[in-house]
Design an enzyme around this catalytic site. Structure first.
Site, PDB file in Angstrom:
ATOM      1  CG  HIS A  55      -2.049  -0.968   1.373  1.00 58.37           C
ATOM      2  ND1 HIS A  55      -3.116  -1.211   2.107  1.00 58.37           N
ATOM      3  CD2 HIS A  55      -2.223  -2.056   0.121  1.00 58.37           C
ATOM      4  CE1 HIS A  55      -3.969  -2.160   1.606  1.00 58.37           C
ATOM      5  NE2 HIS A  55      -3.361  -2.633   0.623  1.00 58.37           N
ATOM      6  CD  GLU A  57      -1.114   3.661   4.253  1.00 55.19           C
ATOM      7  OE1 GLU A  57      -2.089   3.952   4.710  1.00 55.19           O
ATOM      8  OE2 GLU A  57      -0.935   3.161   3.201  1.00 55.19           O
ATOM      9  CB  ALA A 163     -21.858  13.533 -28.831  1.00 57.34           C
ATOM     10  CB  THR A 222     -26.687   1.950 -29.966  1.00 57.91           C
ATOM     11  OG1 THR A 222     -27.502   2.937 -29.610  1.00 57.91           O
ATOM     12  CG2 THR A 222     -25.437   2.208 -30.037  1.00 57.91           C
ATOM     13  CG  LEU A 230     -19.085   0.504 -27.443  1.00 56.85           C
ATOM     14  CD1 LEU A 230     -20.029  -0.340 -26.703  1.00 56.85           C
ATOM     15  CD2 LEU A 230     -19.361   1.935 -27.614  1.00 56.85           C
ATOM     16  NE  ARG A 233     -11.382   2.478 -32.930  1.00 52.01           N
ATOM     17  CZ  ARG A 233     -12.381   2.814 -32.355  1.00 52.01           C
ATOM     18  NH1 ARG A 233     -12.987   1.862 -31.210  1.00 52.01           N
ATOM     19  NH2 ARG A 233     -13.400   3.724 -32.615  1.00 52.01           N
ATOM     20  N   GLY A 290     -28.504   3.898 -26.727  1.00 54.16           N
ATOM     21  CA  GLY A 290     -28.784   5.335 -27.302  1.00 54.16           C
ATOM     22  C   GLY A 290     -29.824   6.061 -26.461  1.00 54.16           C
ATOM     23  CG  LEU A 294     -27.813   7.546 -22.707  1.00 56.73           C
ATOM     24  CD1 LEU A 294     -27.368   8.548 -23.813  1.00 56.73           C
ATOM     25  CD2 LEU A 294     -26.744   7.862 -21.727  1.00 56.73           C
ATOM     26  CB  SER A 296     -34.112   3.561 -19.132  1.00 59.87           C
ATOM     27  OG  SER A 296     -32.836   3.085 -19.421  1.00 59.87           O
TER      28      SER A 296
END
Length: 347
Positions: A55, A57, A163, A222, A230, A233, A290, A294, A296
């Site tokens: 960790h 510390e 977007a 979609t 997704l 790259r 889509g 979103l 929902s």
């Protein structure tokens, strides 16, 4: 300089160090630690590099030079997250701190993990070491927001992202088809065309976001229309686990984009999805679309962050962007030609 200002200065250094563990520390939190001598000299520092290893510390104490060991008795240890007090893959950091015998410990925030939650601080205080808690607490909680959400709410940290055009159009435009084209479409004579909304630079930022999160989700429509990769790259880092939300699409019907990419996971409901991701210890989820998917998540109040990129042009025909929820605040606004606004729930 006041002690409060000194504490904040070194805690900011802890946060700088902690951020280096973003990729490899998971599923553990990102933590940074700095050891400062009584004269104000940093004699040791470290961060949690990799899950299963030392960790922050431990690494900070290991970096102290032998000739500086004698300074520990009058030094202050700064650490962005409460030191652990339980035996996991490594021994308790609280015991190490006590053994090293520092004079004071300054902690950014309490660890919400059920096996810690104040126990580390209590153990250090019981050993007679002065402890200060809550220095830059908001920033220290923010850097581990995914870890904290995962451990307190038992589901991943959820980022909704889309977007849109200047007039709020998202996803796909739809074009009236010719008679011939109507016979070749599966959606009542509508042909879809992807909107190019992101710039090359903001597209790179999308790939950076993917590299920083564990899973990414799109809906059935979609997936059928675009088969989006997704993956990462245009940035360095691992690709998130691809997920498709569909009540009717079986796993076998969702093609992977290439032989080197795994078949995406498919879930029929948001609830089953979140439960599964929790069991898999995937701490964060990006929802890319889509629009109905979103919306929902918004309607179910299942979101922790919303990022909206707006292009500076109008689109005549298209799908309306989701409706932002109430009781939100703007956490960040940046402009790279396109404007990106990050929303979070009101405090």
């Amino acid at each position: 300089m006041k002690q409060e200002e000194i504490d904040e200065m070194y805690m900011r250094r802890c946060l700088q160090l902690a951020a280096n563990g973003e990729q490899l520390a998971k599923p553990n939190p990102m933590v940074g630690a700095v050891i400062v001598s009584n004269e104000g000299r940093i004699i040791g520092e470290g961060y949690h590099v990799r899950c299963g290893e030392g960790h922050a510390e431990v690494n900070a104490f290991a970096s102290v030079r032998p000739e500086d060991e004698a300074l520990l008795a009058t030094s202050t240890l700064y650490v962005s997250l409460e030191p652990c007090s339980h035996h996991g893959k490594t021994p308790p950091c609280a015991d190490l701190i006590i053994r090293k015998g520092v004079k004071r410990v300054v902690c950014g925030c309490i660890d919400p993990f059920s096996e810690v939650q104040g126990r580390g601080i209590q153990r250090i205080q019981a050993a007679g070491i002065e402890v200060t808690v809550g220095v830059l607490e908001r920033e220290c909680l923010e850097i581990n927001r995914k870890f904290i959400t995962f451990n307190t709410h038992k589901h991943p940290y959820i980022i909704l992202k889309w977007a849109q055009s200047k007039n709020g159009k998202i996803g796909h435009t739809y074009l009236l088809s010719s008679e011939k084209e109507q016979t070749e479409t599966a959606d009542n004579g509508k042909a879809y065309e992807a909107l190019r909304l992101s710039t090359p630079f903001t597209k790179m930022l999308v790939h950076k976001l993917r590299a920083e999160n564990d899973a990414i989700l799109v809906g059935r429509i979609t997936e059928e229309l675009e088969h989006p990769q997704l993956n990462v790259r245009e940035w360095s880092g691992p690709s998130p686990q691809k997920i498709v939300l569909s009540s009717s699409l079986p796993v076998s019907s969702v093609p992977s984009e290439s032989s080197v990419l795994p078949t995406p996971l498919v879930f029929s409901s948001i609830e089953s999805l979140l439960n599964d991701l929790y069991e898999r210890k995937l701490q964060s989820l990006i929802v890319e679309g889509g629009a109905s998917v979103l919306q929902s998540f918004i309607d179910k109040r299942l979101w922790d962050e919303i990022r909206v990129e707006t292009a500076p042009f109008i689109v005549a025909n298209g799908i309306d962007a989701p409706v932002l929820p109430e009781n939100i605040r703007i956490a960040e606004t940046v402009n790279y030609g396109n404007t990106i606004i990050t929303y979070k729930p009101e405090d």
